[in-house]
Design a protein around this motif. Sequence first.
Motif, PDB file in Angstrom:
ATOM      1  N   SER A 256       0.826  -1.203   0.000  1.00  0.00           N
ATOM      2  CA  SER A 256       0.000   0.000   0.000  1.00  0.00           C
ATOM      3  C   SER A 256       0.866   1.260   0.000  1.00  0.00           C
ATOM      4  CB  SER A 256      -0.915  -0.015   1.223  1.00  0.00           C
ATOM      5  OG  SER A 256      -1.688   1.146   1.272  1.00  0.00           O
TER       6      SER A 256
ATOM      7  N   ASN B 132       2.555   1.608  -3.480  1.00  0.00           N
ATOM      8  CA  ASN B 132       1.590   2.006  -4.508  1.00  0.00           C
ATOM      9  C   ASN B 132       1.194   3.472  -4.373  1.00  0.00           C
ATOM     10  OD1 ASN B 132       1.618  -0.423  -5.820  1.00  0.00           O
ATOM     11  ND2 ASN B 132      -0.282  -1.165  -4.932  1.00  0.00           N
TER      12      ASN B 132
ATOM     13  N   LEU C 101       4.202   5.539  -5.590  1.00  0.00           N
ATOM     14  CA  LEU C 101       4.306   5.455  -7.047  1.00  0.00           C
ATOM     15  C   LEU C 101       3.190   6.245  -7.723  1.00  0.00           C
ATOM     16  CD1 LEU C 101       5.262   1.700  -7.292  1.00  0.00           C
ATOM     17  CD2 LEU C 101       6.729   3.636  -7.900  1.00  0.00           C
ATOM     18  N   ARG C 102       1.997   6.154  -7.213  1.00  0.00           N
ATOM     19  CA  ARG C 102       0.856   6.872  -7.796  1.00  0.00           C
ATOM     20  C   ARG C 102       1.034   8.387  -7.680  1.00  0.00           C
ATOM     21  NH1 ARG C 102      -3.198   5.654  -4.216  1.00  0.00           N
ATOM     22  NH2 ARG C 102      -2.722   7.602  -3.161  1.00  0.00           N
TER      23      ARG C 102
ATOM     24  N   TYR D  75       4.888  -6.683  -9.395  1.00  0.00           N
ATOM     25  CA  TYR D  75       4.937  -5.306  -9.871  1.00  0.00           C
ATOM     26  C   TYR D  75       4.519  -5.257 -11.324  1.00  0.00           C
ATOM     27  CZ  TYR D  75       6.621  -0.649 -10.950  1.00  0.00           C
ATOM     28  OH  TYR D  75       6.699   0.671 -11.348  1.00  0.00           O
TER      29      TYR D  75
ATOM     30  N   ARG E 120       1.193  -0.357 -15.089  1.00  0.00           N
ATOM     31  CA  ARG E 120       0.264   0.321 -14.180  1.00  0.00           C
ATOM     32  C   ARG E 120       0.988   1.057 -13.069  1.00  0.00           C
ATOM     33  NH1 ARG E 120      -3.940  -4.342 -12.712  1.00  0.00           N
ATOM     34  NH2 ARG E 120      -4.647  -2.738 -11.268  1.00  0.00           N
ATOM     35  N   LYS E 121       2.295   0.852 -12.955  1.00  0.00           N
ATOM     36  CA  LYS E 121       3.119   1.459 -11.891  1.00  0.00           C
ATOM     37  C   LYS E 121       2.590   1.114 -10.507  1.00  0.00           C
ATOM     38  CE  LYS E 121       3.173   5.717 -12.311  1.00  0.00           C
ATOM     39  NZ  LYS E 121       3.293   7.153 -12.257  1.00  0.00           N
ATOM     40  N   GLN E 122       2.294  -0.163 -10.315  1.00  0.00           N
ATOM     41  CA  GLN E 122       1.815  -0.564  -9.003  1.00  0.00           C
ATOM     42  C   GLN E 122       2.007  -2.058  -8.782  1.00  0.00           C
ATOM     43  OE1 GLN E 122      -2.329   0.277  -8.525  1.00  0.00           O
ATOM     44  NE2 GLN E 122      -2.979  -1.080 -10.145  1.00  0.00           N
TER      45      GLN E 122
END
Length: 64
Positions: free
Chosen positions: A15, A18, A21-22, A56, A60-62
Amino acid sequence: MSLENIPKDPVMLMSFLNMKLRDHYSSLEAFADDMDINEQELKSITDKLQNAGFTYDSARKQFV
């Protein structure tokens, strides 16, 4: 930021990464570079997440 400030629990770690990264980074490598996490430490983090069932997704970069 050092590894000691990153969550240890795999779900919390996923979490946390993510969210970072987001909100702040274009890739996992950019996150590691900015946080001064070396390649071996990054591998340790991703291995921990993979062992918990997360992978990974670079598109989606997550972690999913």
